[in-house]
Design an enzyme around this catalytic site. Structure first.
Site, short mmCIF file in Angstrom:
data_model
loop_
_atom_site.label_atom_id
_atom_site.label_comp_id
_atom_site.label_asym_id
_atom_site.label_seq_id
_atom_site.Cartn_x
_atom_site.Cartn_y
_atom_site.Cartn_z
N LYS A 46 -8.26 4.67 -1.08
CA LYS A 46 -7.43 3.49 -0.87
C LYS A 46 -6.06 3.88 -0.31
O LYS A 46 -5.50 3.19 0.55
CB LYS A 46 -7.27 2.72 -2.18
CG LYS A 46 -6.36 1.50 -2.09
CD LYS A 46 -6.93 0.42 -1.17
CE LYS A 46 -5.96 -0.75 -1.00
NZ LYS A 46 -5.73 -1.50 -2.23
N LYS A 78 5.35 0.19 -1.40
CA LYS A 78 4.98 0.89 -2.63
C LYS A 78 3.84 1.87 -2.38
O LYS A 78 3.86 3.01 -2.86
CB LYS A 78 4.60 -0.13 -3.70
CG LYS A 78 4.18 0.46 -5.05
CD LYS A 78 2.68 0.68 -5.19
CE LYS A 78 1.90 -0.61 -5.19
NZ LYS A 78 0.44 -0.38 -5.40
#
Length: 218
Positions: free
Chosen positions: A98, A166
């Site tokens: 991911k 982030k």
């Protein structure tokens, strides 16, 4: 939240399965797996790929890091939310994949934005560039949908820009842990950080185009 005295792991039944679908550091997932195992809990990381429309249509993709026997128990539940469940290895591998995917997303969006702006300076119309560049083989397929958001100047959030920042930060931390230079992703991280500081954090990450257009990118 997970492992404190009031954390949820202490309230789980023995041999229960904790499926973590958040996007976190791979090292955090590996640590969670080991700590959960000590508590008699089975852990798997299964972050999702996709944005708000994918979630609404139940066609998300899950990147799973887990023992195969654990995935077998919950696979049907994941298939109720997504069209693709990819078992990519042991715990930690799902979040690792991911991280790579989101790093590519962030940088691809930046590259498209940068080249649209340059193309306009070279005399091409914005509509021509939005119709042409995303359909070329050199562009990631997802940019076609983002091109329409740019065309309409509508950056209603599907995946927040602040979350992309982030995730780039996590990639930078992981690269540091692994001793791997990450110059392009780190440059992208700083641009997204500046856009977030400029008030675009809760817009879709395609709003990075708007930030760069305003000429305030570093």
């Amino acid at each position: 939240v997970a492992f404190s005295e009031e954390g949820f792991v202490s309230a789980m039944k023995k041999n229960a399965i904790w499926v973590d679908c958040s996007t976190v550091n791979p090292s955090f997932s590996r640590k969670s797996f080991l700590m959960a195992k000590e508590c008699g809990i089975r852990f798997m990381d299964a972050p999702v790929s996709g944005t708000k429309p994918n979630a609404e249509n139940a066609d998300l993709a899950f990147f799973v890091g887990a023992e195969k026997s654990v995935l077998d128990v919950v696979q049907s539940l994941l298939e109720g939310m997504g069209q693709k469940v990819m078992h990519v290895g042991e715990p930690g591998k799902g979040t690792a994949l991911k991280m790579l995917v989101n790093s590519l997303l962030a940088q691809s969006m930046l590259m498209l934005s940068e080249n649209i702006l340059l193309g306009e300076k070279l005399g091409f119309s914005k509509d021509f560039l939005l119709d042409t560049l995303p359909k070329m083989s050199v562009c990631a397929p997802f940019t076609q949908a983002k091109a329409e958001m740019i065309r309409k100047n509508d950056f209603e959030v599907q995946f927040p820009l602040e979350w992309m920042h982030k995730d780039l930060h996590l990639a930078a931390l992981t690269a540091y842990e692994e001793g791997q230079p990450l110059p392009l992703a780190n440059s992208a991280k700083e641009i997204y950080a500046a856009a977030k500081q400029d008030g675009l954090g809760r817009k879709d990450f395609s709003a990075i185009y708007q930030f760069m257009k305003n000429g305030t990118s570093p």
